[in-house]
Structure formats: C-alpha cells, structure tokens
Design a protein around this motif. Sequence first.
Motif, PDB file in Angstrom:
ATOM      1  N   UNK A  56       1.079  -1.067   0.006  1.00 40.51           N
ATOM      2  CA  UNK A  56      -0.074   0.020  -0.071  1.00 40.51           C
ATOM      3  C   UNK A  56       0.849   1.095   0.018  1.00 40.51           C
ATOM      4  N   UNK A  57       0.542   2.238  -0.874  1.00 37.81           N
ATOM      5  CA  UNK A  57       1.401   3.241  -0.927  1.00 37.81           C
ATOM      6  C   UNK A  57       0.745   4.630  -0.694  1.00 37.81           C
ATOM      7  N   UNK A  58       1.260   5.705  -0.037  1.00 40.00           N
ATOM      8  CA  UNK A  58       1.037   6.883   0.257  1.00 40.00           C
ATOM      9  C   UNK A  58       1.816   7.985  -0.599  1.00 40.00           C
ATOM     10  N   UNK A  59       1.244   9.014  -1.088  1.00 37.99           N
ATOM     11  CA  UNK A  59       2.377   9.914  -1.488  1.00 37.99           C
ATOM     12  C   UNK A  59       1.775  11.335  -0.942  1.00 37.99           C
ATOM     13  N   UNK A  60       2.832  12.500  -1.208  1.00 40.71           N
ATOM     14  CA  UNK A  60       2.610  13.777  -0.920  1.00 40.71           C
ATOM     15  C   UNK A  60       1.829  14.359  -2.052  1.00 40.71           C
ATOM     16  N   UNK A  61       0.890  15.228  -1.597  1.00 37.99           N
ATOM     17  CA  UNK A  61       0.151  15.908  -2.768  1.00 37.99           C
ATOM     18  C   UNK A  61       1.078  16.218  -3.773  1.00 37.99           C
ATOM     19  N   UNK A  62       2.367  16.897  -3.503  1.00 38.45           N
ATOM     20  CA  UNK A  62       3.171  17.599  -4.737  1.00 38.45           C
ATOM     21  C   UNK A  62       3.691  16.699  -5.620  1.00 38.45           C
ATOM     22  N   UNK A  63       3.770  15.158  -5.263  1.00 38.62           N
ATOM     23  CA  UNK A  63       4.422  14.411  -6.298  1.00 38.62           C
ATOM     24  C   UNK A  63       3.332  13.321  -6.801  1.00 38.62           C
ATOM     25  N   UNK A  64       2.187  13.466  -6.297  1.00 39.46           N
ATOM     26  CA  UNK A  64       1.293  12.464  -6.733  1.00 39.46           C
ATOM     27  C   UNK A  64       1.089  12.578  -8.329  1.00 39.46           C
ATOM     28  N   UNK A  65       0.901  11.417  -8.828  1.00 38.38           N
ATOM     29  CA  UNK A  65       0.828  11.227 -10.282  1.00 38.38           C
ATOM     30  C   UNK A  65       1.975  11.275 -11.011  1.00 38.38           C
ATOM     31  N   UNK A  66       3.132  11.705 -10.445  1.00 40.74           N
ATOM     32  CA  UNK A  66       4.510  11.743 -10.992  1.00 40.74           C
ATOM     33  C   UNK A  66       5.456  10.786 -10.666  1.00 40.74           C
ATOM     34  N   UNK A  67       5.347  10.730  -9.035  1.00 39.34           N
ATOM     35  CA  UNK A  67       6.267   9.655  -8.474  1.00 39.34           C
ATOM     36  C   UNK A  67       5.687   8.382  -8.046  1.00 39.34           C
ATOM     37  N   UNK A  68       6.594   7.343  -8.463  1.00 41.35           N
ATOM     38  CA  UNK A  68       6.117   6.072  -7.970  1.00 41.35           C
ATOM     39  C   UNK A  68       7.023   5.217  -7.240  1.00 41.35           C
ATOM     40  N   UNK A  69       6.450   4.890  -5.957  1.00 45.43           N
ATOM     41  CA  UNK A  69       7.388   4.132  -5.158  1.00 45.43           C
ATOM     42  C   UNK A  69       7.055   2.443  -5.204  1.00 45.43           C
ATOM     43  N   UNK A  70       8.106   1.590  -5.144  1.00 49.24           N
ATOM     44  CA  UNK A  70       7.894   0.417  -5.272  1.00 49.24           C
ATOM     45  C   UNK A  70       9.001  -0.263  -4.284  1.00 49.24           C
ATOM     46  N   UNK A  71       8.833  -1.598  -4.058  1.00 47.96           N
ATOM     47  CA  UNK A  71       9.782  -2.186  -3.105  1.00 47.96           C
ATOM     48  C   UNK A  71       9.884  -3.530  -3.663  1.00 47.96           C
ATOM     49  N   UNK A  72      10.877  -4.243  -3.056  1.00 51.60           N
ATOM     50  CA  UNK A  72      11.351  -5.707  -3.555  1.00 51.60           C
ATOM     51  C   UNK A  72      11.654  -6.231  -1.829  1.00 51.60           C
ATOM     52  N   UNK A  73      10.383  -7.087  -1.404  1.00 50.78           N
ATOM     53  CA  UNK A  73      10.501  -7.562  -0.128  1.00 50.78           C
ATOM     54  C   UNK A  73      11.473  -8.553  -0.080  1.00 50.78           C
ATOM     55  N   UNK A  74      11.691  -9.409  -0.949  1.00 50.86           N
ATOM     56  CA  UNK A  74      12.933 -10.397  -0.894  1.00 50.86           C
ATOM     57  C   UNK A  74      14.091  -9.920  -0.931  1.00 50.86           C
ATOM     58  N   UNK A  75      14.150  -8.757  -1.496  1.00 49.61           N
ATOM     59  CA  UNK A  75      15.683  -8.284  -1.455  1.00 49.61           C
ATOM     60  C   UNK A  75      15.613  -6.775  -0.253  1.00 49.61           C
ATOM     61  N   UNK A  76      14.831  -6.487   0.334  1.00 47.67           N
ATOM     62  CA  UNK A  76      14.836  -5.523   1.178  1.00 47.67           C
ATOM     63  C   UNK A  76      15.292  -4.075   0.381  1.00 47.67           C
ATOM     64  N   UNK A  77      14.739  -3.909  -0.627  1.00 48.67           N
ATOM     65  CA  UNK A  77      14.966  -2.643  -1.291  1.00 48.67           C
ATOM     66  C   UNK A  77      13.844  -1.879  -1.688  1.00 48.67           C
TER      67      UNK A  77
END
Length: 120
Positions: A56-77
């Motif tokens: 689940x992701x949360x973004x600041x209003x200033x970056x919403x729609x432009x930035x994307x956060x992702x993660x790899x749980x197996x690699x802890x990244x």
Amino acid sequence: QVQLVESGGGLMQPGGSLGLSCAASGDIIAVNDMAWYRRAPGGRRELVARITHAGSTTYSDSVKGRFTITRNNAANTVSLQMNSLKPEDTATYSCNANIRATTGPWQNYWGQGTQVTVAS
C-alpha cells in the motif's frame, strides 16, 4: 548492524525522469514500512512517499501522479521513480525504513541521502 544505502539521483532538466534506489542490509529479521523523504535547501524534511510491506502506498500531494514508489521484499529494497520533474523537486532525498534487527526491537533507519537537482 543495519545499513540503508541509496543510489541514483543527480542532475536532470525539468520534465525529465530520475530513479532512486535504496537497499537495506545487515542483521535484518523483518522490514515494515519503507519511505522516501526529502529536504530542500533551507526547508524542512517532508515525506515524499511511503509503502507498506503489503504494498500500500501513500504520496505527498506535490508528487502524486508523477512519482512511483515500489519495493522488493525479498531483497529489502525500495525504489522511487520520479517523472515530470520540476525545479521544486530539487532536494536531498533520504530513504527510511522501519526494521527489526537481530540486535533489538523495531527501529527507524535512515540512508545517507542523495542529491536530486532539477534545473535547465
């Protein structure tokens, strides 16, 4: 001991894209929320984006729609893809993660920070 090591960033023209990555390493048992913060020159540190272990992701209003956060749980990244960059995105970006290490309870860890500069 736990470390967060960031990579990416640099100089980009307005409208361009950059990617940041952060890898957690050390005696890790589990990683909870991971996030990116930034601090502009003379400004306060602000949350850019956060992602839970479940994705689940949360973004600041200033970056919403432009930035994307992702993660790899197996690699802890955790990564941050930044598109349509604006000069006001210029800041030092830091990775943050809530981690339980073999040495103790849940604790927030920080990366060393990486500079992102958006300019013509």
